[in-house]
Design a protein around this motif. Structure first.
Motif, PDB file in Angstrom:
ATOM      1  N   GLY A  33       6.813  -0.225   2.868  1.00 18.08           N
ATOM      2  CA  GLY A  33       7.520   0.338   2.104  1.00 18.08           C
ATOM      3  C   GLY A  33       7.302   1.993   3.054  1.00 18.08           C
ATOM      4  N   ILE A  34       8.627   2.515   3.417  1.00 20.94           N
ATOM      5  CA  ILE A  34       9.036   3.791   3.894  1.00 20.94           C
ATOM      6  C   ILE A  34       9.630   5.024   3.592  1.00 20.94           C
ATOM      7  CG2 ILE A  34       9.616   4.717   6.502  1.00 20.94           C
ATOM      8  CD1 ILE A  34       9.738   1.936   7.675  1.00 20.94           C
ATOM      9  N   ASP A  35       9.030   5.208   3.347  1.00 21.42           N
ATOM     10  CA  ASP A  35       9.881   6.882   2.623  1.00 21.42           C
ATOM     11  C   ASP A  35       9.428   8.498   3.690  1.00 21.42           C
ATOM     12  OD1 ASP A  35      10.792   8.587   0.566  1.00 21.42           O
ATOM     13  OD2 ASP A  35       9.203   7.946  -0.869  1.00 21.42           O
ATOM     14  N   TYR A  36      10.104   9.430   2.759  1.00 20.10           N
ATOM     15  CA  TYR A  36      10.346  11.062   3.652  1.00 20.10           C
ATOM     16  C   TYR A  36       9.843  11.723   2.288  1.00 20.10           C
ATOM     17  CZ  TYR A  36      11.170  14.498   6.693  1.00 20.10           C
ATOM     18  OH  TYR A  36      11.265  15.750   7.136  1.00 20.10           O
ATOM     19  N   LYS A  37       9.574  12.037   2.130  1.00 22.47           N
ATOM     20  CA  LYS A  37       9.181  13.320   1.149  1.00 22.47           C
ATOM     21  C   LYS A  37       8.509  14.595   1.441  1.00 22.47           C
ATOM     22  CE  LYS A  37       6.321  10.216  -1.069  1.00 22.47           C
ATOM     23  NZ  LYS A  37       6.345   9.699  -2.618  1.00 22.47           N
ATOM     24  N   ASP A  38       9.049  15.893   0.856  1.00 18.51           N
ATOM     25  CA  ASP A  38       8.034  16.362   1.578  1.00 18.51           C
ATOM     26  C   ASP A  38       7.648  16.665   2.560  1.00 18.51           C
ATOM     27  OD1 ASP A  38       7.373  17.255  -1.433  1.00 18.51           O
ATOM     28  OD2 ASP A  38       5.719  15.740  -1.595  1.00 18.51           O
ATOM     29  N   ASP A  39       8.631  17.278   3.876  1.00 21.87           N
ATOM     30  CA  ASP A  39       8.645  16.809   5.484  1.00 21.87           C
ATOM     31  C   ASP A  39       7.511  15.636   5.773  1.00 21.87           C
ATOM     32  OD1 ASP A  39       9.998  18.762   5.589  1.00 21.87           O
ATOM     33  OD2 ASP A  39       8.670  20.455   4.890  1.00 21.87           O
ATOM     34  N   ASN A  40       7.271  14.519   5.126  1.00 18.75           N
ATOM     35  CA  ASN A  40       6.851  13.782   5.357  1.00 18.75           C
ATOM     36  C   ASN A  40       6.836  12.772   5.367  1.00 18.75           C
ATOM     37  OD1 ASN A  40       3.112  14.477   6.542  1.00 18.75           O
ATOM     38  ND2 ASN A  40       3.795  16.092   4.990  1.00 18.75           N
ATOM     39  N   PHE A  41       6.689  11.701   6.584  1.00 17.13           N
ATOM     40  CA  PHE A  41       6.626  10.690   6.292  1.00 17.13           C
ATOM     41  C   PHE A  41       5.663   9.508   6.048  1.00 17.13           C
ATOM     42  CE2 PHE A  41       9.503  11.303  10.102  1.00 17.13           C
ATOM     43  CZ  PHE A  41      10.531  10.895   9.639  1.00 17.13           C
ATOM     44  N   TYR A  42       5.775   8.908   4.784  1.00 18.97           N
ATOM     45  CA  TYR A  42       4.784   8.059   4.079  1.00 18.97           C
ATOM     46  C   TYR A  42       4.638   6.309   4.599  1.00 18.97           C
ATOM     47  CZ  TYR A  42       3.574  12.122   0.900  1.00 18.97           C
ATOM     48  OH  TYR A  42       2.637  13.114   0.727  1.00 18.97           O
ATOM     49  N   ILE A  43       4.090   5.492   4.727  1.00 24.27           N
ATOM     50  CA  ILE A  43       3.984   4.482   5.210  1.00 24.27           C
ATOM     51  C   ILE A  43       3.152   3.685   4.175  1.00 24.27           C
ATOM     52  CG2 ILE A  43       3.308   2.989   6.476  1.00 24.27           C
ATOM     53  CD1 ILE A  43       6.166   4.279   7.876  1.00 24.27           C
ATOM     54  N   THR A  44       3.761   2.319   3.193  1.00 23.90           N
ATOM     55  CA  THR A  44       3.102   1.294   2.245  1.00 23.90           C
ATOM     56  C   THR A  44       2.526   0.032   3.018  1.00 23.90           C
ATOM     57  OG1 THR A  44       3.811   3.226   0.630  1.00 23.90           O
ATOM     58  CG2 THR A  44       2.057   0.923   0.194  1.00 23.90           C
ATOM     59  N   TYR A  45       1.534  -0.121   2.800  1.00 31.02           N
ATOM     60  CA  TYR A  45       1.808  -1.512   3.469  1.00 31.02           C
ATOM     61  C   TYR A  45       1.410  -2.196   1.914  1.00 31.02           C
ATOM     62  CZ  TYR A  45       0.432  -0.590   7.954  1.00 31.02           C
ATOM     63  OH  TYR A  45       0.605   0.037   9.921  1.00 31.02           O
ATOM     64  N   GLU A  46       1.658  -3.278   1.715  1.00 30.91           N
ATOM     65  CA  GLU A  46       1.214  -5.201   1.072  1.00 30.91           C
ATOM     66  C   GLU A  46       0.154  -5.527   1.405  1.00 30.91           C
ATOM     67  OE1 GLU A  46       2.670  -6.839  -2.716  1.00 30.91           O
ATOM     68  OE2 GLU A  46       3.593  -7.771  -1.470  1.00 30.91           O
ATOM     69  N   ILE A  47      -0.637  -5.551   1.823  1.00 31.74           N
ATOM     70  CA  ILE A  47      -2.111  -6.636   3.053  1.00 31.74           C
ATOM     71  C   ILE A  47      -2.111  -7.845   1.464  1.00 31.74           C
ATOM     72  CG2 ILE A  47      -4.124  -6.823   3.883  1.00 31.74           C
ATOM     73  CD1 ILE A  47      -3.471  -3.436   4.053  1.00 31.74           C
ATOM     74  N   LEU A  48      -1.719  -8.692   2.233  1.00 27.19           N
ATOM     75  CA  LEU A  48      -1.987 -10.109   1.314  1.00 27.19           C
ATOM     76  C   LEU A  48      -4.225 -10.412   1.710  1.00 27.19           C
ATOM     77  CD1 LEU A  48      -0.121 -12.693   2.896  1.00 27.19           C
ATOM     78  CD2 LEU A  48       0.223 -11.274   0.573  1.00 27.19           C
ATOM     79  N   ASN A  49      -4.267 -10.396   0.982  1.00 32.21           N
ATOM     80  CA  ASN A  49      -6.252 -10.926   0.388  1.00 32.21           C
ATOM     81  C   ASN A  49      -6.800 -11.943  -0.143  1.00 32.21           C
ATOM     82  OD1 ASN A  49      -8.799  -9.948   0.698  1.00 32.21           O
ATOM     83  ND2 ASN A  49      -8.342  -7.884  -0.972  1.00 32.21           N
ATOM     84  N   ASP A  50      -7.533 -12.434   0.458  1.00 36.66           N
ATOM     85  CA  ASP A  50      -8.103 -13.746  -0.360  1.00 36.66           C
ATOM     86  C   ASP A  50      -9.284 -13.951  -0.900  1.00 36.66           C
ATOM     87  OD1 ASP A  50      -9.640 -13.222   2.145  1.00 36.66           O
ATOM     88  OD2 ASP A  50      -8.875 -15.526   2.542  1.00 36.66           O
ATOM     89  N   THR A  51     -10.167 -12.622  -0.562  1.00 37.01           N
ATOM     90  CA  THR A  51     -11.133 -12.191  -1.414  1.00 37.01           C
ATOM     91  C   THR A  51     -11.520 -11.756  -2.997  1.00 37.01           C
ATOM     92  OG1 THR A  51     -11.122 -10.163   0.280  1.00 37.01           O
ATOM     93  CG2 THR A  51     -12.737 -10.385  -1.011  1.00 37.01           C
ATOM     94  N   LYS A  52     -12.795 -12.808  -3.052  1.00 39.55           N
ATOM     95  CA  LYS A  52     -13.087 -12.818  -4.993  1.00 39.55           C
ATOM     96  C   LYS A  52     -13.345 -12.307  -5.381  1.00 39.55           C
ATOM     97  CE  LYS A  52     -12.776 -17.710  -4.166  1.00 39.55           C
ATOM     98  NZ  LYS A  52     -11.340 -18.473  -4.990  1.00 39.55           N
ATOM     99  N   THR A  53     -12.914 -11.210  -6.345  1.00 39.83           N
ATOM    100  CA  THR A  53     -12.432 -10.333  -7.063  1.00 39.83           C
ATOM    101  C   THR A  53     -14.184 -10.923  -8.348  1.00 39.83           C
ATOM    102  OG1 THR A  53     -11.573 -11.155  -9.367  1.00 39.83           O
ATOM    103  CG2 THR A  53     -10.575  -9.876  -7.379  1.00 39.83           C
ATOM    104  N   SER A  54     -15.028  -9.669  -9.104  1.00 37.96           N
ATOM    105  CA  SER A  54     -15.745 -10.254  -9.726  1.00 37.96           C
ATOM    106  C   SER A  54     -15.857 -11.338 -10.963  1.00 37.96           C
ATOM    107  CB  SER A  54     -16.404  -8.979 -10.282  1.00 37.96           C
ATOM    108  OG  SER A  54     -15.934  -8.193 -11.827  1.00 37.96           O
ATOM    109  N   ASN A  55     -14.719 -11.233 -11.373  1.00 39.42           N
ATOM    110  CA  ASN A  55     -14.237 -12.201 -12.381  1.00 39.42           C
ATOM    111  C   ASN A  55     -14.246 -13.845 -11.354  1.00 39.42           C
ATOM    112  OD1 ASN A  55     -14.850 -10.455 -13.993  1.00 39.42           O
ATOM    113  ND2 ASN A  55     -12.558 -10.100 -14.185  1.00 39.42           N
ATOM    114  N   ASN A  56     -14.118 -14.314 -10.191  1.00 36.03           N
ATOM    115  CA  ASN A  56     -14.200 -14.828  -9.777  1.00 36.03           C
ATOM    116  C   ASN A  56     -12.544 -15.235  -9.837  1.00 36.03           C
ATOM    117  OD1 ASN A  56     -14.891 -16.933  -7.911  1.00 36.03           O
ATOM    118  ND2 ASN A  56     -15.487 -18.618  -9.193  1.00 36.03           N
ATOM    119  N   GLU A  57     -11.751 -14.028  -9.666  1.00 37.02           N
ATOM    120  CA  GLU A  57     -10.597 -14.246  -9.396  1.00 37.02           C
ATOM    121  C   GLU A  57      -9.627 -14.571  -8.183  1.00 37.02           C
ATOM    122  OE1 GLU A  57      -8.240 -11.968 -12.214  1.00 37.02           O
ATOM    123  OE2 GLU A  57      -8.635 -13.548 -14.488  1.00 37.02           O
ATOM    124  N   VAL A  58      -8.413 -14.266  -7.455  1.00 32.96           N
ATOM    125  CA  VAL A  58      -8.441 -14.328  -6.271  1.00 32.96           C
ATOM    126  C   VAL A  58      -7.014 -13.020  -6.472  1.00 32.96           C
ATOM    127  CG1 VAL A  58      -6.602 -14.566  -4.494  1.00 32.96           C
ATOM    128  CG2 VAL A  58      -8.125 -16.401  -5.408  1.00 32.96           C
TER     129      VAL A  58
END
Length: 359
Positions: A33-58
């Motif tokens: 995601g790429i945005d421009y606000k408050d005189d700044n560029f904002y970059i957002t990554y959505e990152i895939l992850n296969d790490t197990k959570t504490s509830n053993n969910e993905v």
């Protein structure tokens, strides 16, 4: 001599493994995601992850956001927040805000062209009346991967409706953007009440977002540029509505010195028959073919006039003119007369019974 050959073989095998990186060492960027606000560029990554959570969910995905005064600084600051190497070869989607689309698109294009790690096969979208960061952060149990959900939304429109979804890879958009005889159009999405919805196409003038097409004009654009697109015009007969699903449109667009000439041969099937026309009679189909051909002709003329008024040549009419005359005339198409001829044939095989011509 044998020692030299053996040494070269050993070096070959060693160098073949030297740059190998395990997947566990990578942060796989699925969406940006790429945005421009408050005189700044904002970059957002959505990152895939296969790490197990504490509830053993993905956990299917997570996001990281960084910002900076320049687009390069924003990407660098986002990468600082990731413990693994950013991996863009899996990138499916980039969402740009309206502020980016209106004023900073060329900067984004320039950065992406210079970065060899970012592939050019992703889909580019505009976040209409919303911020890309909010959209990518909207993951839930029902939508654990926002990027995949959006790409499926586009694919489902292509499969079920073939109406406004462009599904053009970034490389195709850029090929038009760098061609001075084209203006580009990009699909937009809206985000309201935690719901993502496919919206109207944004049209550009001089590489800047200028306006949005109506949903009907977005569909007409697709009909004129996508061989698999469908369109559903309606016509009132007194107080009753008849709707035709138009498909398999074969287009021929010509641009002369003072004329835009469009010929379309297409097929259709009846979706609604509230007028209750007698579909056994051949004369009924002759009437509907003629009536709806005129409806399409009028709507396409109005659509081209809208593009002329907005001075946005998303159909590449200047390019058609250039290929014919080998010279540019940027003002020509804006003032040209519009001639449209539609030959619609309603395919009667779509009904549940055999339609026979009257004797």
């Amino acid at each position: 001599m044998k020692k030299i050959i053996l040494f070269l073989i050993i070096c070959l095998f060693i160098t073949g493994c030297y740059d190998n990186i395990e997947l566990n060492d990578l942060s796989i960027i699925n969406g940006i995601g790429i945005d421009y606000k408050d005189d700044n560029f904002y970059i957002t990554y959505e990152i895939l992850n296969d790490t197990k959570t504490s509830n053993n969910e993905v956990l299917k995905s997570y996001t990281k956001t960084g910002h900076g005064k320049t687009i390069n600084e924003a990407f660098i600051n986002t990468n600082y927040k990731i413990s693994k190497k950013s991996y863009f070869a899996h990138l499916k989607l980039t969402i740009i805000s309206e502020s980016i689309a209106k004023s900073h698109l060329t900067e984004i294009v320039d950065y992406f062209l210079r970065d060899p790690n970012i592939r050019d096969e992703f889909i580019l979208l505009i976040s209409k009346d919303s911020h890309p960061e909010d959209i990518l952060n909207s993951a839930s149990d029902d939508t654990p991967n926002v990027t995949s959900s959006i790409t499926e939304l586009l694919e489902n429109d292509s499969y079920n409706n073939n109406t406004i979804s462009l599904n053009e890879p970034y490389e195709k958009v850029i090929s038009k953007l760098i061609n001075k005889n084209y203006d580009i159009t990009i699909n937009s999405i809206t985000f309201e009440n935690n719901t993502i919805e496919l919206s109207n196409n944004g049209i550009f003038k001089n590489n800047e977002l200028y306006s949005y097409l109506s949903k009907k004009d977005s569909t007409l654009y697709n009909l004129l540029t996508n061989k698999n697109a469908k369109y559903t015009p309606e016509k009132k007969y007194e107080d009753k509505t008849v709707a035709i699903n138009v498909y398999d449109a074969k287009k021929d667009i010509k641009v002369a010195k003072d004329l835009i000439d469009i010929t379309i041969n297409c097929e259709g099937k009846i979706l609604e028959n509230n007028k209750e026309f007698n579909l056994i009679k051949t004369e009924t189909f002759k009437k509907l073919n003629k009536d709806f051909s005129k409806v399409l002709e009028t709507e396409i003329k109005d659509f081209i006039k809208t593009l002329q008024d907005n001075e946005s040549d998303i159909l590449g009419l200047q390019e058609i003119y250039y290929k014919k005359y080998r010279k540019n005339n940027k003002k020509l198409w804006k003032n040209a007369n519009i001639k449209v001829h539609v030959n619609l044939i309603i395919n009667r095989k779509g009904f549940t019974y055999e339609v026979k011509d009257e004797k």
